[in-house]
Motif scaffolding. Structure first.
Motif, PDB file in Angstrom:
ATOM      1  N   ARG A   1      76.200   4.558  11.930  1.00  0.00           N
ATOM      2  CA  ARG A   1      77.071   5.266  10.995  1.00  0.00           C
ATOM      3  C   ARG A   1      76.958   4.697   9.577  1.00  0.00           C
ATOM      4  NH1 ARG A   1      79.881   9.682  12.860  1.00  0.00           N
ATOM      5  NH2 ARG A   1      79.867   9.899  10.594  1.00  0.00           N
ATOM      6  N   LYS A   2      76.728   3.411   9.467  1.00  0.00           N
ATOM      7  CA  LYS A   2      76.524   2.835   8.133  1.00  0.00           C
ATOM      8  C   LYS A   2      75.235   3.381   7.517  1.00  0.00           C
ATOM      9  CE  LYS A   2      77.540  -1.645   7.642  1.00  0.00           C
ATOM     10  NZ  LYS A   2      77.676  -3.082   7.984  1.00  0.00           N
ATOM     11  N   GLY A   3      74.235   3.577   8.344  1.00  0.00           N
ATOM     12  CA  GLY A   3      72.988   4.158   7.849  1.00  0.00           C
ATOM     13  C   GLY A   3      73.198   5.560   7.326  1.00  0.00           C
ATOM     14  N   LYS A   4      74.007   6.350   8.040  1.00  0.00           N
ATOM     15  CA  LYS A   4      74.293   7.718   7.589  1.00  0.00           C
ATOM     16  C   LYS A   4      75.051   7.721   6.268  1.00  0.00           C
ATOM     17  CE  LYS A   4      74.379  10.196  12.024  1.00  0.00           C
ATOM     18  NZ  LYS A   4      75.187  11.058  12.925  1.00  0.00           N
ATOM     19  N   LEU A   5      76.038   6.815   6.148  1.00  0.00           N
ATOM     20  CA  LEU A   5      76.797   6.774   4.901  1.00  0.00           C
ATOM     21  C   LEU A   5      75.929   6.266   3.754  1.00  0.00           C
ATOM     22  CD1 LEU A   5      79.442   7.220   3.415  1.00  0.00           C
ATOM     23  CD2 LEU A   5      80.128   4.891   4.059  1.00  0.00           C
ATOM     24  N   ALA A   6      75.074   5.297   4.041  1.00  0.00           N
ATOM     25  CA  ALA A   6      74.173   4.786   3.006  1.00  0.00           C
ATOM     26  C   ALA A   6      73.276   5.910   2.481  1.00  0.00           C
ATOM     27  CB  ALA A   6      73.327   3.638   3.555  1.00  0.00           C
ATOM     28  N   ALA A   7      72.803   6.765   3.383  1.00  0.00           N
ATOM     29  CA  ALA A   7      71.980   7.898   2.962  1.00  0.00           C
ATOM     30  C   ALA A   7      72.782   8.858   2.087  1.00  0.00           C
ATOM     31  CB  ALA A   7      71.431   8.630   4.185  1.00  0.00           C
ATOM     32  N   ARG A   8      74.047   9.076   2.441  1.00  0.00           N
ATOM     33  CA  ARG A   8      74.909   9.949   1.640  1.00  0.00           C
ATOM     34  C   ARG A   8      75.170   9.324   0.265  1.00  0.00           C
ATOM     35  NH1 ARG A   8      76.085  15.168   1.920  1.00  0.00           N
ATOM     36  NH2 ARG A   8      76.833  15.078   4.070  1.00  0.00           N
TER      37      ARG A   8
ATOM     38  N   VAL B   1      72.140   1.029  -1.031  1.00  0.00           N
ATOM     39  CA  VAL B   1      72.982  -0.080  -0.588  1.00  0.00           C
ATOM     40  C   VAL B   1      72.370  -0.715   0.658  1.00  0.00           C
ATOM     41  CG1 VAL B   1      75.066   0.965  -1.559  1.00  0.00           C
ATOM     42  CG2 VAL B   1      74.484   1.384   0.833  1.00  0.00           C
ATOM     43  N   ASP B   2      72.681  -1.975   0.847  1.00  0.00           N
ATOM     44  CA  ASP B   2      72.186  -2.746   1.986  1.00  0.00           C
ATOM     45  C   ASP B   2      72.993  -2.345   3.221  1.00  0.00           C
ATOM     46  OD1 ASP B   2      71.411  -4.592   3.870  1.00  0.00           O
ATOM     47  OD2 ASP B   2      71.895  -6.364   2.655  1.00  0.00           O
ATOM     48  N   GLU B   3      72.328  -1.693   4.167  1.00  0.00           N
ATOM     49  CA  GLU B   3      73.034  -1.210   5.363  1.00  0.00           C
ATOM     50  C   GLU B   3      73.534  -2.339   6.242  1.00  0.00           C
ATOM     51  OE1 GLU B   3      70.600   1.650   7.430  1.00  0.00           O
ATOM     52  OE2 GLU B   3      70.020   2.634   5.555  1.00  0.00           O
ATOM     53  N   SER B   4      72.994  -3.541   6.052  1.00  0.00           N
ATOM     54  CA  SER B   4      73.468  -4.685   6.843  1.00  0.00           C
ATOM     55  C   SER B   4      74.573  -5.453   6.129  1.00  0.00           C
ATOM     56  CB  SER B   4      72.299  -5.634   7.138  1.00  0.00           C
ATOM     57  OG  SER B   4      71.794  -6.192   5.939  1.00  0.00           O
ATOM     58  N   SER B   5      74.936  -5.023   4.925  1.00  0.00           N
ATOM     59  CA  SER B   5      76.033  -5.679   4.209  1.00  0.00           C
ATOM     60  C   SER B   5      77.371  -5.274   4.825  1.00  0.00           C
ATOM     61  CB  SER B   5      76.002  -5.292   2.728  1.00  0.00           C
ATOM     62  OG  SER B   5      76.264  -3.900   2.569  1.00  0.00           O
ATOM     63  N   ILE B   6      78.409  -6.012   4.457  1.00  0.00           N
ATOM     64  CA  ILE B   6      79.759  -5.649   4.890  1.00  0.00           C
ATOM     65  C   ILE B   6      80.204  -4.448   4.066  1.00  0.00           C
ATOM     66  CG2 ILE B   6      82.157  -6.394   5.069  1.00  0.00           C
ATOM     67  CD1 ILE B   6      81.135  -9.289   5.212  1.00  0.00           C
ATOM     68  N   PHE B   7      80.529  -3.341   4.738  1.00  0.00           N
ATOM     69  CA  PHE B   7      81.053  -2.156   4.040  1.00  0.00           C
ATOM     70  C   PHE B   7      82.573  -2.314   3.941  1.00  0.00           C
ATOM     71  CE2 PHE B   7      77.696   1.445   4.565  1.00  0.00           C
ATOM     72  CZ  PHE B   7      76.697   0.598   4.083  1.00  0.00           C
TER      73      PHE B   7
ATOM     74  N   GLU C   1      83.010  11.000   6.972  1.00  0.00           N
ATOM     75  CA  GLU C   1      81.778  10.215   6.929  1.00  0.00           C
ATOM     76  C   GLU C   1      82.055   8.747   6.654  1.00  0.00           C
ATOM     77  OE1 GLU C   1      78.308  12.108   4.919  1.00  0.00           O
ATOM     78  OE2 GLU C   1      79.815  13.511   4.161  1.00  0.00           O
ATOM     79  N   ILE C   2      83.118   8.470   5.928  1.00  0.00           N
ATOM     80  CA  ILE C   2      83.405   7.104   5.500  1.00  0.00           C
ATOM     81  C   ILE C   2      84.049   6.280   6.607  1.00  0.00           C
ATOM     82  CG2 ILE C   2      84.801   5.720   3.918  1.00  0.00           C
ATOM     83  CD1 ILE C   2      84.424   7.957   1.836  1.00  0.00           C
ATOM     84  N   PHE C   3      85.074   6.804   7.257  1.00  0.00           N
ATOM     85  CA  PHE C   3      85.822   6.011   8.234  1.00  0.00           C
ATOM     86  C   PHE C   3      84.938   5.424   9.336  1.00  0.00           C
ATOM     87  CE2 PHE C   3      89.525   8.540   6.620  1.00  0.00           C
ATOM     88  CZ  PHE C   3      90.259   7.472   6.150  1.00  0.00           C
TER      89      PHE C   3
END
Length: 799
Positions: free
Chosen positions: A508-515, A524-530, A622-624
């Motif tokens: 899900r972080k990957g999807k939000l990063a793409a958005r 953005v770094d998908e492995s970072s703390i969102f 998408e965010i939650f």
């Protein structure tokens, strides 16, 4: 038509040609949405009719939920999900070369709300239908909703929201059920058969035309109704006014949500909207009741009316007007029926949000309603005098009309049988402080109903990956019985479950990063703390505390070569009310910080700041699911409940927050060790407000971190803004930091350090995440609505 894939495809293609007048090869994504929406509405129409007929035949008590906001979001996806046909539709469309996701994306968000108040109302409608409870919503069909937010050079610009540009496939116009609403004019009083008779004459008439939308329950045949009212000119135009002016003023009633009320014209329009909503709704409710029962003497036994905050509180004098003027009842009987029909939810402890209407505006706009409010006030003050003889101070504080204004919260308490807060802490503050005198007068009226959110939208629909993992682990009963999510708790320590939970979050972080990249051009770094804070922009919600901390991290990374942090992506989403200039400055500050941080090669691998424009329901979905950290950092005692905190925990994010609103109950459920609490308590904040003792300058001078970031607001650190942030600087120092941003800064910084330490320990982090998900079932709106149904409305399921 949804029984299987082939049947669906055939029905879809036939209806596309019929409804759109074109061949499939020529059709567009919007055509596909239009056709699919019509198919769903056609499919549920017999259940919609049957639900209404069943309620009438069984003479069941029904609840009508009146709200100035209904923040619905997109409806296609949730309707397909609730009907259990999403898979059939998705597979059938795929065979035709159509992606269901694209069709869903083409639907406009129904932006008929500003935040938690409207989204709560939408969640409640979902739960009412799913629990087979006879309950319906009444609101306004705003042409433009709130506004579309555009960010231009870091500044918020408001544009008209165009959700109705292509029509609304879900609504049915019912012009034959229109209700006449009267404004202005005068009241003629006469005596007939020894009784005073009141006639509202020379009024300006407006027609309220209903548009009905189906509310589809999950896995049930119940289809309730959301009725939205549209303001239209009456057939008889006022003689004293230009026709085009009358038309413009009439249509303005249902044009925008929350028009600017800085001037009298805006105040009058808001008051018009509120009376328009209640007069139309009660006219409709009363007409239906009369058709079935003949008269209104037993109205309260068959009808419950719930007012969501103070905006619809004019329902009290309007129902009195109907009972007195149209039914000819005595005051005593009318008051008994009214106070046993209407219930009130309070959503705020902020004094500026407790509406007060100047008499000089109220009385001429609503002359008969004002007379009734005046009489209610006279009788109420007389009752108080009998109860507290000689205590003029108490009576003055509790009066409905005093010092030239009508106090809507006071009217709500006096004229309803139930007054509820929306979290335990909030309710206690109402009882012991904000509404203490009213609680002492009528303690039986006050109760708590902690808010909830519909887990079917915010987990099952928004996060199908996590939903599948939960179902694989504990079965699917949680969808109907959300409190059974607690069965996940024994799996919280299981390394395999933790690994699967981590994989879902990363997806899900990957999807939000793409958005984010699509919308902002920032990677953005998908492995970072969102780390996420998405909510309405208000000073008490303290987005400022968040951004000042980011500035501190940036300064430290720049100045201390030995300092490093786990890569962090701070994500904001927020709209500021058009006239709330302080909040707009904070939006600009977030963008100025983001511009500096994101473009600094020395820091941008560890620190990124993202502001997602035009925050709305579909974006929230998408965010939650992608969030690691949920920022719930309001000044303790200010947030009534919050519902974003519940949506985040449901999706496995960990709360970084104060002991405010429902955060307190989340902490009780999950344990304080499974969230990151900091800052002043509500009692400490209220003590400061009452007795003083807080000096922001002391924190500014004694903590060099605070001094540096506060000074950077005005010392040229942001060269493109001149003195634009000076009012923020002044609010913190000259005005002594009303919301204790500086007081809580050190504790907030330390809490962030605890977040990082936990995230560096994956076993601990994913255990905490799983525990939060497991306990989130209590915060589902199904539980909340079941409590309202039994304790306040007295309604039961209709099967």
């Amino acid at each position: 038509m949804f029984t299987d894939k082939e049947t669906f495809k055939q029905a879809f293609l036939i209806r596309l040609e019929t409804l759109c007048g074109k061949q499939f090869e020529e059709s567009t994504t919007r055509d596909h949405y239009y056709v699919l929406g019509h198919m769903v509405r056609e499919h549920i129409s017999r259940h919609w009719i049957a639900t209404n007929e069943r309620n009438r035949a069984q003479k069941r008590k029904q609840v009508y939920y009146l709200s100035i906001e209904f923040l619905l979001g997109r409806l296609l996806g949730s309707n397909l999900l609730n009907l259990g046909v999403r898979q059939v539709v998705e597979e059938g469309l795929r065979d035709l070369g159509i992606r269901l996701e694209d069709v869903e994306e083409s639907e406009a968000d129904a932006g008929l709300g500003n935040g938690g108040l409207g989204r709560l109302a939408a969640c409640f409608l979902d739960s009412l239908a799913t629990l087979n409870l006879p309950g319906h919503g009444h609101g306004i069909r705003y042409k433009h909703g709130l506004f579309d937010q555009k960010i231009v050079d870091g500044y918020q610009v408001e544009l008209p929201e165009q959700w109705l540009r292509h029509g609304n496939v879900w609504e049915i116009r019912k012009e034959e059920l229109a209700v006449e609403v009267n404004f202005w004019g005068k009241v003629e009083v006469s005596e007939q058969n020894g009784r005073l008779v009141f006639r509202h004459i020379d009024s300006e008439k407006v027609m309220a035309v209903p548009y009905d939308m189906p509310v589809i329950g999950y896995g049930t045949n119940t289809v309730n109704t959301l009725r939205l009212w549209n303001a239209e000119p009456a057939k008889t135009f006022p003689l004293h006014k230009d026709v085009m002016q009358y038309k413009r003023e009439t249509e303005a009633i249902s044009e925008f949500l929350y028009p600017d009320d800085a001037h009298d014209e805006g105040k009058i329009l808001r008051l018009k909207q509120q009376y328009f909503l209640v007069a139309a709704s009660l006219g409709s409710i009363v007409r239906a009741h009369r058709l079935q029962h003949g008269n209104l003497h037993q109205l309260h036994e068959y009808v419950a009316i719930h007012v969501n905050d103070t905006h619809p509180v004019l329902a009290i004098p309007e129902l009195m007007r109907i009972l007195l003027d149209e039914e000819g009842m005595s005051w005593e009987e009318a008051w008994h029926i009214t106070t046993h029909t209407i219930a009130y939810t309070n959503h705020t402890t902020l004094s500026e949000a407790l509406e007060k209407w100047p008499i000089h505006l109220f009385q001429p706009l609503l002359p008969r309603i004002y007379m009734i409010v005046e009489e209610i006030n006279e009788r109420f003050c007389r009752e108080l005098w009998e109860r507290y003889p000689g205590d003029w101070g108490r009576i003055e504080q509790m009066a409905i009309i005093a010092h030239g204004v009508v106090k809507m919260a006071h009217l709500a308490i006096a004229g309803s049988h139930s007054v509820n807060g929306v979290a335990k802490l909030h309710t206690e503050i109402l009882k012991q402080r904000e509404m203490r005198l009213f609680y002492e007068w009528a303690p039986h009226k006050f109760n708590n109903k902690t808010n909830g959110v519909t887990h079917r939208r915010w987990l099952l629909k928004a996060n199908p990956e996590l939903s599948a993992l939960i179902t694989d682990t504990i079965g699917s009963r949680w969808i109907h019985e959300p409190e059974t999510l607690i069965e996940l708790k024994p799996h919280a320590s299981d390394p395999a479950f933790q690994q699967a939970l981590s994989a879902v979050k990363q997806q899900r972080k990957g999807k939000l990063a793409a958005r984010i990249y699509e919308k902002t051009g920032i990677r953005v770094d998908e492995s970072s703390i969102f780390d996420v804070q998405v909510k309405r922009l208000h000073a008490y919600k303290r987005q400022l505390l968040n951004v000042l901390h980011i500035m501190y991290l940036y300064n430290r990374l720049k100045e201390d070569p030995h300092f490093s942090i786990y890569p962090r992506t701070f994500i904001f989403g927020a709209k500021a009310s058009p006239g709330y200039y302080y909040a707009k400055r904070i939006i600009k500050l977030i963008h100025s910080v983001a511009d500096k941080v994101n473009n600094d090669k020395q820091t941008n691998e560890q620190l990124k700041v993202i502001f997602l424009e035009n925050y709305r329901v579909s974006l929230a979905e998408e965010i939650f699911p992608a969030a690691d950290v949920s920022e719930q950092i309001s000044t303790a005692s200010k947030e009534a409940s919050g519902t974003g905190n519940m949506k985040f925990m449901m999706n496995g994010a960990l709360t970084l927050g104060t002991l405010d609103g429902a955060n307190v109950e989340i902490a009780e459920a999950v344990g304080k060790e499974n969230m990151f609490l900091f800052g002043l308590t509500a009692e400490e904040v209220l003590n400061y407000y009452e007795h003083g003792g807080y000096r922001a300058h002391e924190y500014y001078h004694h903590d060099k971190r605070i001094k540096q970031v506060v000074d950077q607001l005005v010392n040229g650190f942001f060269p493109d803004v001149a003195d634009y942030f000076e009012p923020i600087y002044d609010s913190l120092l000259t005005q002594n930091d009303e919301y204790f941003v500086l007081r809580d800064f050190a504790a907030y910084t330390e809490a962030h350090e605890r977040v990082e330490a936990a995230y560096r320990d994956p076993a601990r982090w994913w255990y905490m995440s799983a525990v939060n998900i497991a306990h989130s079932g209590y915060f589902a709106s199904d539980r909340t609505i079941a409590e309202y149904a039994v304790d306040i409305w007295g309604i039961s399921p209709s099967m």
